[in-house]
Design a protein around this motif. Structure first.
Motif, PDB file in Angstrom:
ATOM      1  N   GLN A   1       0.892  -1.403  -0.221  1.00 60.91           N
ATOM      2  CA  GLN A   1      -0.102   0.072  -0.569  1.00 60.91           C
ATOM      3  C   GLN A   1       0.766   1.101  -0.413  1.00 60.91           C
ATOM      4  OE1 GLN A   1      -3.041   0.841  -0.608  1.00 60.91           O
ATOM      5  NE2 GLN A   1      -3.560  -1.754  -0.567  1.00 60.91           N
ATOM      6  N   ILE A   2       1.952   1.337   0.152  1.00 65.36           N
ATOM      7  CA  ILE A   2       2.264   2.302   0.585  1.00 65.36           C
ATOM      8  C   ILE A   2       3.136   2.803  -0.777  1.00 65.36           C
ATOM      9  CG2 ILE A   2       5.430   3.019   1.122  1.00 65.36           C
ATOM     10  CD1 ILE A   2       5.610   1.632   3.084  1.00 65.36           C
ATOM     11  N   ARG A   3       3.332   2.185  -2.111  1.00 63.13           N
ATOM     12  CA  ARG A   3       3.287   2.657  -3.013  1.00 63.13           C
ATOM     13  C   ARG A   3       2.185   3.253  -3.789  1.00 63.13           C
ATOM     14  NH1 ARG A   3       7.037  -0.215  -7.924  1.00 63.13           N
ATOM     15  NH2 ARG A   3       7.946   0.310  -6.409  1.00 63.13           N
ATOM     16  N   VAL A   4       1.352   2.804  -3.297  1.00 60.85           N
ATOM     17  CA  VAL A   4       0.086   3.560  -3.766  1.00 60.85           C
ATOM     18  C   VAL A   4      -0.537   4.843  -3.215  1.00 60.85           C
ATOM     19  CG1 VAL A   4      -2.849   2.932  -3.625  1.00 60.85           C
ATOM     20  CG2 VAL A   4      -1.172   0.979  -4.146  1.00 60.85           C
ATOM     21  N   ASN A   5      -0.312   4.652  -1.880  1.00 54.53           N
ATOM     22  CA  ASN A   5      -0.554   5.853  -1.263  1.00 54.53           C
ATOM     23  C   ASN A   5      -0.013   6.873  -1.541  1.00 54.53           C
ATOM     24  OD1 ASN A   5      -2.800   4.445  -0.385  1.00 54.53           O
ATOM     25  ND2 ASN A   5      -1.686   3.981   1.794  1.00 54.53           N
ATOM     26  N   LEU A   6       1.351   7.010  -1.864  1.00 59.40           N
ATOM     27  CA  LEU A   6       2.735   7.653  -1.896  1.00 59.40           C
ATOM     28  C   LEU A   6       2.150   8.270  -3.710  1.00 59.40           C
ATOM     29  CD1 LEU A   6       6.002   6.401  -1.204  1.00 59.40           C
ATOM     30  CD2 LEU A   6       4.949   8.779  -0.076  1.00 59.40           C
ATOM     31  N   GLY A   7       1.660   8.002  -4.543  1.00 59.82           N
ATOM     32  CA  GLY A   7       1.127   7.912  -5.610  1.00 59.82           C
ATOM     33  C   GLY A   7      -0.233   9.115  -5.426  1.00 59.82           C
ATOM     34  N   ARG A   8      -1.082   8.432  -4.395  1.00 61.04           N
ATOM     35  CA  ARG A   8      -2.597   9.142  -4.637  1.00 61.04           C
ATOM     36  C   ARG A   8      -2.348  10.550  -3.848  1.00 61.04           C
ATOM     37  NH1 ARG A   8      -5.556   3.734  -2.459  1.00 61.04           N
ATOM     38  NH2 ARG A   8      -6.389   3.713  -3.847  1.00 61.04           N
ATOM     39  N   LEU A   9      -0.428  10.492  -2.887  1.00 58.45           N
ATOM     40  CA  LEU A   9      -0.243  11.851  -2.168  1.00 58.45           C
ATOM     41  C   LEU A   9       0.290  12.197  -2.979  1.00 58.45           C
ATOM     42  CD1 LEU A   9       0.480  13.307   0.574  1.00 58.45           C
ATOM     43  CD2 LEU A   9       2.774  12.429   0.872  1.00 58.45           C
ATOM     44  N   ARG A  10       1.331  11.807  -3.630  1.00 59.35           N
ATOM     45  CA  ARG A  10       0.905  12.839  -5.248  1.00 59.35           C
ATOM     46  C   ARG A  10       0.420  14.246  -5.508  1.00 59.35           C
ATOM     47  NH1 ARG A  10       5.451   8.032  -6.272  1.00 59.35           N
ATOM     48  NH2 ARG A  10       6.908   9.164  -4.571  1.00 59.35           N
ATOM     49  N   GLN A  11      -0.347  13.660  -6.514  1.00 62.14           N
ATOM     50  CA  GLN A  11      -2.070  13.516  -6.711  1.00 62.14           C
ATOM     51  C   GLN A  11      -2.514  14.772  -5.910  1.00 62.14           C
ATOM     52  OE1 GLN A  11      -4.028  10.145  -7.628  1.00 62.14           O
ATOM     53  NE2 GLN A  11      -2.844  10.124 -10.066  1.00 62.14           N
ATOM     54  N   SER A  12      -2.588  14.110  -4.860  1.00 64.24           N
ATOM     55  CA  SER A  12      -3.082  15.545  -3.828  1.00 64.24           C
ATOM     56  C   SER A  12      -2.436  16.577  -4.100  1.00 64.24           C
ATOM     57  CB  SER A  12      -3.671  14.581  -2.655  1.00 64.24           C
ATOM     58  OG  SER A  12      -4.437  15.728  -1.856  1.00 64.24           O
ATOM     59  N   VAL A  13      -1.283  16.082  -4.033  1.00 66.48           N
ATOM     60  CA  VAL A  13      -0.416  17.781  -3.612  1.00 66.48           C
ATOM     61  C   VAL A  13      -0.933  18.155  -4.825  1.00 66.48           C
ATOM     62  CG1 VAL A  13       2.292  18.230  -3.439  1.00 66.48           C
ATOM     63  CG2 VAL A  13       0.937  16.554  -2.091  1.00 66.48           C
ATOM     64  N   ARG A  14      -0.331  17.576  -5.791  1.00 64.66           N
ATOM     65  CA  ARG A  14       0.010  18.605  -7.597  1.00 64.66           C
ATOM     66  C   ARG A  14      -1.864  18.253  -8.031  1.00 64.66           C
ATOM     67  NH1 ARG A  14       0.533  13.972 -10.677  1.00 64.66           N
ATOM     68  NH2 ARG A  14       3.024  13.323  -9.690  1.00 64.66           N
ATOM     69  N   ALA A  15      -3.527  18.282  -7.383  1.00 64.82           N
ATOM     70  CA  ALA A  15      -3.937  19.214  -7.081  1.00 64.82           C
ATOM     71  C   ALA A  15      -4.692  19.865  -6.472  1.00 64.82           C
ATOM     72  CB  ALA A  15      -5.398  18.071  -6.607  1.00 64.82           C
ATOM     73  N   MET A  16      -3.738  20.144  -4.957  1.00 67.18           N
ATOM     74  CA  MET A  16      -3.785  20.943  -4.313  1.00 67.18           C
ATOM     75  C   MET A  16      -2.931  22.147  -4.962  1.00 67.18           C
ATOM     76  SD  MET A  16      -3.305  19.334  -0.394  1.00 67.18           S
ATOM     77  CE  MET A  16      -2.765  21.410  -0.019  1.00 67.18           C
ATOM     78  N   ARG A  17      -2.433  21.987  -6.014  1.00 68.17           N
ATOM     79  CA  ARG A  17      -1.041  23.248  -6.229  1.00 68.17           C
ATOM     80  C   ARG A  17      -1.450  23.966  -7.672  1.00 68.17           C
ATOM     81  NH1 ARG A  17       5.047  20.810  -6.572  1.00 68.17           N
ATOM     82  NH2 ARG A  17       5.698  20.665  -3.672  1.00 68.17           N
ATOM     83  N   GLN A  18      -2.789  23.534  -8.357  1.00 66.03           N
ATOM     84  CA  GLN A  18      -3.256  23.902  -9.879  1.00 66.03           C
ATOM     85  C   GLN A  18      -4.830  24.000  -9.456  1.00 66.03           C
ATOM     86  OE1 GLN A  18      -3.136  19.826 -12.462  1.00 66.03           O
ATOM     87  NE2 GLN A  18      -0.928  20.210 -13.024  1.00 66.03           N
ATOM     88  N   GLY A  19      -5.425  24.107  -8.103  1.00 63.01           N
ATOM     89  CA  GLY A  19      -6.456  24.012  -7.594  1.00 63.01           C
ATOM     90  C   GLY A  19      -6.734  25.670  -7.897  1.00 63.01           C
ATOM     91  N   SER A  20      -8.244  26.177  -8.138  1.00 65.56           N
ATOM     92  CA  SER A  20      -8.407  27.572  -8.265  1.00 65.56           C
ATOM     93  C   SER A  20      -8.302  28.075  -6.256  1.00 65.56           C
ATOM     94  CB  SER A  20     -10.069  27.609  -8.928  1.00 65.56           C
ATOM     95  OG  SER A  20     -10.944  27.670  -7.686  1.00 65.56           O
ATOM     96  N   PRO A  21      -7.999  28.918  -6.370  1.00 67.50           N
ATOM     97  CA  PRO A  21      -7.617  29.746  -4.972  1.00 67.50           C
ATOM     98  C   PRO A  21      -9.343  30.225  -4.454  1.00 67.50           C
ATOM     99  CG  PRO A  21      -6.659  31.481  -6.506  1.00 67.50           C
ATOM    100  CD  PRO A  21      -6.935  30.142  -7.132  1.00 67.50           C
ATOM    101  N   ALA A  22     -10.063  30.633  -5.633  1.00 61.70           N
ATOM    102  CA  ALA A  22     -11.697  31.002  -4.681  1.00 61.70           C
ATOM    103  C   ALA A  22     -12.405  30.056  -5.586  1.00 61.70           C
ATOM    104  CB  ALA A  22     -12.027  33.276  -6.320  1.00 61.70           C
ATOM    105  N   GLU A  23     -12.833  29.570  -4.471  1.00 64.09           N
ATOM    106  CA  GLU A  23     -13.553  28.899  -3.905  1.00 64.09           C
ATOM    107  C   GLU A  23     -14.488  28.448  -2.538  1.00 64.09           C
ATOM    108  OE1 GLU A  23     -15.348  24.930  -5.726  1.00 64.09           O
ATOM    109  OE2 GLU A  23     -13.881  25.543  -6.566  1.00 64.09           O
TER     110      GLU A  23
END
Length: 148
Positions: free
Chosen positions: A126-148
């Protein structure tokens, strides 16, 4: 921020039930705020949170107890004259166990399965799977819109 109906970046694919269209239109703005709060509280499903807590308790608790045990054992051995242990050795050994406890904290979070099935005993797969999800989450947070 994830839009309603879309999975959150750290959520396993296919685990979310489709949202009903009628439920969205019947939510008042005041109730919507409380719905956001309750959704925020359910970011980690309870069964996953329980798995994480168990793994963290074991992976962090055992090394931390050993770190404290080194001090106690060292004190008794030195004070009774059984063995002459250098204080630096006691400090380094105890610090290593506490550091291992910190690593165990991350291990407990990352080795927990987010699926319905609990996963294996150690959860290494699960470590590899969860690290991938964590990276996706960080990328999504960086690309997210601030106004919502």
């Amino acid at each position: 921020m994830a839009r309603q109906g879309q999975p959150k970046p750290f959520e396993p694919r296919g685990s979310r039930k489709p949202a009903k269209a009628t439920a969205k239109s019947s939510i008042s703005p005041k109730a919507s705020g409380s719905a956001k709060a309750s959704r925020g509280q359910q970011a980690i499903p309870e069964m996953v949170a329980n798995r994480m807590a168990r793994r963290i308790a074991i992976a962090t608790g055992i090394p931390s107890a050993l770190g404290m045990g080194v001090f106690v054992a060292s004190y008794f051995l030195v004070s009774r004259g059984v063995v002459d242990i250098a204080p630096a050795l006691t400090l380094v050994t105890s610090g290593a166990f506490f550091l291992l406890g910190l690593v165990g904290l991350s291990y407990g979070v990352l080795s927990s399965s987010w699926e319905d099935v609990p996963g294996s005993l150690l959860g290494l797969e699960q470590i590899r799977v969860n690290l991938g999800r964590l990276r996706q989450s960080v990328r999504a947070m960086r690309q997210g819109s601030p106004a919502e």
